[in-house]
Design an enzyme around this catalytic site. Structure first.
Site, mmCIF file in Angstrom:
data_model
loop_
_atom_site.group_PDB
_atom_site.id
_atom_site.type_symbol
_atom_site.label_atom_id
_atom_site.label_comp_id
_atom_site.label_asym_id
_atom_site.label_seq_id
_atom_site.Cartn_x
_atom_site.Cartn_y
_atom_site.Cartn_z
ATOM 1 N N THR A 184 -9.998 -8.170 -8.055
ATOM 2 C CA THR A 184 -8.989 -7.876 -6.915
ATOM 3 C C THR A 184 -9.680 -7.647 -5.744
ATOM 4 O O THR A 184 -10.874 -7.459 -5.486
ATOM 5 C CB THR A 184 -8.135 -6.520 -7.142
ATOM 6 N N GLU A 329 -3.427 -9.474 -10.651
ATOM 7 C CA GLU A 329 -3.324 -8.986 -11.921
ATOM 8 C C GLU A 329 -2.189 -9.647 -12.716
ATOM 9 O O GLU A 329 -1.910 -8.960 -13.688
ATOM 10 C CB GLU A 329 -2.685 -7.519 -11.692
ATOM 11 N N LYS A 438 6.487 5.410 7.345
ATOM 12 C CA LYS A 438 7.549 6.657 7.082
ATOM 13 C C LYS A 438 7.957 7.234 8.174
ATOM 14 O O LYS A 438 7.050 7.939 8.876
ATOM 15 C CB LYS A 438 6.625 7.601 6.116
ATOM 16 N N TRP A 443 12.063 4.967 5.124
ATOM 17 C CA TRP A 443 10.940 3.779 5.080
ATOM 18 C C TRP A 443 11.324 2.533 5.981
ATOM 19 O O TRP A 443 12.483 2.356 6.104
ATOM 20 C CB TRP A 443 10.646 3.357 3.799
HETATM 21 P P1 AMP Z 1 -4.003 -10.686 -4.435
HETATM 22 O O1 AMP Z 1 -4.065 -10.007 -5.837
HETATM 23 O O2 AMP Z 1 -5.121 -11.021 -3.550
HETATM 24 O O3 AMP Z 1 -3.158 -12.200 -4.703
HETATM 25 O O4 AMP Z 1 -2.978 -9.913 -3.801
HETATM 26 C C1 AMP Z 1 -1.645 -9.627 -4.251
HETATM 27 C C2 AMP Z 1 -0.672 -8.951 -3.247
HETATM 28 O O5 AMP Z 1 -0.224 -9.960 -2.151
HETATM 29 C C3 AMP Z 1 0.751 -8.665 -3.805
HETATM 30 O O6 AMP Z 1 0.462 -7.355 -4.506
HETATM 31 C C4 AMP Z 1 1.588 -8.570 -2.522
HETATM 32 O O7 AMP Z 1 1.349 -7.294 -1.817
HETATM 33 C C5 AMP Z 1 1.044 -9.623 -1.856
HETATM 34 N N1 AMP Z 1 1.993 -10.673 -1.879
HETATM 35 C C6 AMP Z 1 1.531 -11.932 -2.719
HETATM 36 N N2 AMP Z 1 2.509 -12.667 -2.617
HETATM 37 C C7 AMP Z 1 3.361 -12.198 -1.657
HETATM 38 C C8 AMP Z 1 4.743 -12.651 -0.989
HETATM 39 N N3 AMP Z 1 5.200 -13.884 -1.361
HETATM 40 N N4 AMP Z 1 5.094 -11.941 -0.168
HETATM 41 C C9 AMP Z 1 4.623 -10.876 0.147
HETATM 42 N N5 AMP Z 1 3.655 -10.423 -0.036
HETATM 43 C C10 AMP Z 1 2.892 -10.896 -1.277
#
Ligand code: AMP
Length: 928
Positions: A184, A329, A438, A443
């Site tokens: 991650t 994940e 916040k 929120w």
């Molecule tokens: P990653 O594991 O680096 O792909 O990041 C995942 C995170 O990216 C998610 O938990 C979201 O916070 C954000 N994310 C992924 N897709 C979207 C989306 N379509 N809109 C908003 N946030 C997103």
């Protein structure tokens, strides 16, 4: 009793087996890192993937061992994936956009044994090679002919493949065996590994093939812009062979022009990428009047898709957009915003409201929305809560158990996202939990405001963060990066938001910035923005504090005040010298910006402060080398020096100018005068040597006595730093000798040695710092969407030895921190002034002004062509006499004319900011 069906473990080698057997002649086209397009088929990829397995077996890789890839999307990368996974090893995808330290941590944590990589990333690996002891082999995706610039000991992929057979046994292991590993992004704490199994990847593939998910088929041509090193390219490298779709792999070139070229030349029908990539494509299409003739559908995810992008695709180019959400994940696809029957029956505008949400889960994903107490929240479309997820391709535990137990009592994983769910089961992300604002106990969704603000015609990118507020805890601050050549007021943006968001969501301030930083996975890096803005205070917060706290005046509103050197009592400063500040936003000191971070890239264009002292304070605060802390602070921190009489070799009478020594005297009798004097003279000479060497290198190169490689490369950059170390050591020894030999007699020469040592070392540190803070590039341009190129005449002037003049190069020379990034992005971050100049004059007049500026700067004209609006000129650096070339382009624009400038050196070394200075100087002169 069990079912009576065949035992057919779900392992991913079966995917490429299937592609070979049933779609063997379907093409995979790649833009190779070496340059040319390469064409292959699933049958060939299958055969070569088998060879990869044999190569790995030959290198003694066992099932379960981790084999990493640090590579662009190409067919070779796909071969390596299937070769690694097919034999039971674990394919660990490394993200080259991570900082070196993170890569080192990840590689060591995973205990990678082999790394497959592209030529592009060799500088990264060269920089960390000695810190990754588990890595036994580095295999470069290229042939022997291109291995010249290789890392010592690295193998060429093609040569290894040619030495083994394509007979290899795959599979035969449990479907729950590990297949892939991806870390991650690690926004909090160390990155954590997600260890995918064959089964989870297989199931994810089946799910993504669904018509409502990726929905690709055998007749599609698929271009995955989303990298294989980030969340498995959203599974496309599995689902495309699974359905027999043609694959088009973009390699290292992800800019708008390159993607457009591939979309058209290969007749792509489906593509997937993060919003920023699409934004670049759309900008390119608009600038060039480009069209999309084959593209039917794009999947956009990774961060929220702005409405403007969906509308542009739909209305201007007839391309359907599927918005999707997911995370490393979740393998990664978690939801997609394809309509259900009720939404499909709505009109276009109503459907758009759902399209902008992140969508609904496919079979295999279950979602929950809870409050902090773990109670389920209603699916009403507006109650925010924690988003939890569960399913057979959702993480159950991080690699090596990092982070401990991560599932709740019902087996759900907390995504860290805050979301709503509506009556159609459509999920909408409102924020990352750590980004949500916040305000007064309620929120505010930063993503929602960002998306609307980014739809303003003048906006290129927008970001919202919460800023500390004495009354409301936090209030929103909107940061806007304008499109090139645009100017705007904050009122324009606030008016644009009016009516589209609740009144109390309205940002308290708008700040225009030249750069909104994106993290390693292309998402807005709010952590970095927050650290950069740590010392900024909302005007409303300052006002509220002034009216409520009469005792302590609020801190000066400041932007990018540097980090104080030493913490001290909070105090109110009349002007903002880099003195201790209160941590307004309450972030921990560790999260505060370093000086380098504070100034890199995020240049505030429109100060929000209107009082002169405060602006003055900012100017002081952003000086690149802030003054030392106030001497009183130092004085209290450092104990007063004790006075010692010197140790001497000689007799008390002639060696003790300050009276009897307070420390034991040496009893040696040998007089050291002669030696000490001689040594100090020698030390003086040695201390001067590095400066003399650099000087000789400068003059030698300048006057043609040696070439730049000798004068700059060998003498100044290689030898001088080494001699500096010797000089400093010799100098320090000289001081010690002087102390022992009789300070009274030698103090003057000792002081001289001390000063020379200090100056030499200071010069060395300055040069090192300049190398660290300046990006390793020598190419700065105000426009990379329609790159400025040189005429044949200028190319002849530059000569065959000069570095290439590329349209947005990807790999700055010798870059570790920036390797693999586009120079366009690096320019935006590190040379904020390099922006096009829009003048209200007619092009002819603007041309005359531009030419005058070039001549005034003392540059030698090479091209002077008012008909095409092109000026080309050459300059020489004062020190080494290195040449750099400038091209100026004057074009008509709606406002009058637009001037762009590009300055590029000829030798492949960092210009230490010289080209940025050149562009800034020219733009400044043309403006006035
Ligand atoms: P990653 O594991 O680096 O792909 O990041 C995942 C995170 O990216 C998610 O938990 C979201 O916070 C954000 N994310 C992924 N897709 C979207 C989306 N379509 N809109 C908003 N946030 C997103």
């Amino acid at each position: 009793m069990q079912g009576r069906m065949q035992d057919w473990p779900l392992t991913v080698d079966r995917i490429i087996d299937h592609a070979k057997s049933w779609h063997g002649d379907r093409e995979i086209v790649s833009r190779s890192v070496e340059g040319p397009m390469m064409r292959t088929t699933y049958a060939q990829v299958h055969a070569r993937a088998k060879r990869v397995s044999n190569v790995l077996r030959g290198l003694n890789i066992q099932p379960g061992d981790r084999v990493a890839t640090l590579a662009w999307n190409t067919a070779r990368h796909i071969e390596a994936w299937y070769g690694i996974m097919g034999m039971g090893a674990v394919c660990h995808t490394l993200n080259p956009r991570l900082f070196s330290e993170q890569l080192v941590y990840i590689i060591n944590h995973a205990e990678d044994k082999v790394i497959f990589t592209d030529l592009t990333f060799l500088p990264i690996l060269a920089g960390i090679r000695d810190q990754i002891p588990t890595v036994q082999h580095i295999i470069v995706f290229t042939d022997d002919a291109h291995m010249t610039a290789g890392l010592p000991g690295a193998h060429s992929y093609e040569s290894l493949l040619s030495q083994v057979s394509e007979d290899a046994v795959w599979g035969g292991f449990d479907e729950n065996s590990p297949a892939g590993l991806c870390y991650t992004s690690g926004t909090t704490g160390n990155p954590k590994g997600v260890l995918y199994s064959h089964r989870s990847n297989f199931l994810h593939t089946l799910v993504t093939m669904g018509a409502d998910v990726l929905g690709i088929g055998a007749t599609d041509t698929v271009l995955p812009v989303v990298p294989m090193f980030h969340a498995n390219a959203w599974g496309v490298a599995f689902s495309a062979p699974a359905v027999g779709a043609k694959l088009v792999m973009p390699g290292a070139k992800l800019d708008g022009a390159s993607i457009h070229e591939l979309l058209e030349s290969e007749q792509v029908t489906f593509s997937a990428a993060v919003p920023t990539v699409w934004q670049m494509l759309l900008t390119h299409l608009r600038d060039t009047n480009g069209t999309l003739n084959s593209l039917k559908r794009v999947v956009i995810g990774g961060s929220a898709v702005p409405e403007a992008i969906v509308r542009a695709f739909r209305d201007e180019y007839g391309v359907a957009v599927t918005h999707a959400w997911g995370m490393t994940e979740t393998s990664p696809l978690g939801t997609q915003a394809t309509p259900n029957h009720k939404i499909a029956a709505m009109d276009d505008e109503a459907q758009l409201r759902f399209q902008l949400k992140q969508g609904r889960p496919p079979l295999g994903i279950d979602l929950r929305l809870t409050n902090d107490e773990g109670q389920d929240l209603p699916r009403d479309g507006h109650t925010f809560g924690k988003l939890l997820v569960k399913g057979p391709f959702v993480v159950g535990e991080y690699f090596k158990g990092d982070g401990g137990h991560i599932l709740d009592d019902q087996g759900f994983f907390d995504t860290g996202d805050v979301a709503t769910l509506d009556e159609h089961g459509f999920m909408q992300i409102t924020d990352r939990a750590k980004d949500v604002i916040k305000s007064g106990g309620e929120w505010i969704s930063t993503i929602e405001i960002e998306n609307i603000a980014a739809g303003h015609p003048k906006a290129e990118l927008a970001a919202v963060i919460g800023m500390a507020h004495p009354k409301w805890d936090e209030r929103p601050l909107l940061l806007v990066k304008l499109r090139p050549g645009q100017e705007a007021t904050k009122e324009e943006f606030l008016q644009f938001l009016e009516g589209k968001i609740a009144k109390w969501w309205m940002p308290d301030d708008v700040v225009f910035v030249d750069d909104i930083p994106l993290g390693a996975t292309g998402k807005i890096d709010k952590k970095l923005i927050r650290t950069r803005m740590a010392d900024y205070v909302l005007p409303t917060a300052a006002a509220a504090a002034a009216s409520t706290i009469a005792l302590a005046a609020p801190p000066e509103p400041k932007i990018y005040a540097p980090e104080p050197e030493a913490p001290a009592e909070p105090e109110v400063h009349a002007h903002a010298e880099p003195a201790p500040q209160e941590d307004h936003a309450g972030w921990s000191p560790a999260a505060r910006p370093t000086q380098e971070e504070s100034y890199s890239g995020l240049t505030v264009l429109t100060p929000t402060l209107d009082d002169a002292p405060a602006v003055e304070a900012q100017a002081e605060a952003i000086a690149p080398f802030p003054a030392e802390p106030a001497s009183e602070t130092r004085a209290s921190a450092i104990p007063a020096p004790e006075v010692h009489a010197p140790l001497t070799f000689g007799s008390p009478s002639d060696e003790e100018p300050f009276g009897a020594p307070l420390v034991p005297r040496r009893t040696k009798t040998r007089k050291g005068d002669g030696f000490a004097g001689f040594y100090l003279n020698l030390a003086t000479l040695v201390a001067l040597t590095p400066a003399l060497m650099v000087g000789a290198g400068m003059l030698g190169t300048r006057y043609g006595l040696m070439d730049w490689k000798t004068g700059l490369g060998v003498i100044a950059l290689e030898w001088a730093p080494k001699v500096t170390m010797i000089a400093v050591a010799a100098g320090l020894l000289g001081i010690i000798i002087a102390l022992f030999a009789g300070f009274g007699r030698y103090w003057a020469r000792a002081l001289m040695v001390l000063i020379l040592c200090g100056a030499t070392f200071g010069g060395y540190l300055w040069a090192r710092q300049a190398q660290i803070t300046n990006p390793p590039i020598n190419d700065v341009s105000t426009d990379w969407t329609m790159p400025l190129t040189f005429s044949q005449k200028m190319m002849r002037e530059r000569g065959p030895e000069a570095i290439m003049v590329e349209a947005d190069p990807m790999r700055p020379m010798d870059s570790f921190a920036y390797a693999g990034r586009r120079i366009a992005d690096i320019n935006a971050e590190t040379c904020a002034e390099a922006r096009p100049l829009v003048l209200a004059q007619a092009p002819g007049q603007a041309y005359a002004q531009a030419k005058a500026a070039v001549e005034q700067a003392g540059l030698a004209l090479v091209t002077d062509d008012p008909a095409t609006g092109r000026i080309e000129a050459t300059g020489r650096s004062l020190a080494f006499g290195l040449k750099n070339d400038v091209v100026v382009r004057v074009l008509p624009a709606p406002q009058g004319s637009r001037i762009d400038v590009r300055a590029i050196g000829r030798v492949p070394v960092s210009d230490l900011g010289a080209n940025c200075a050149r562009v800034t100087e020219l733009i400044g002169a043309m403006r006035s």
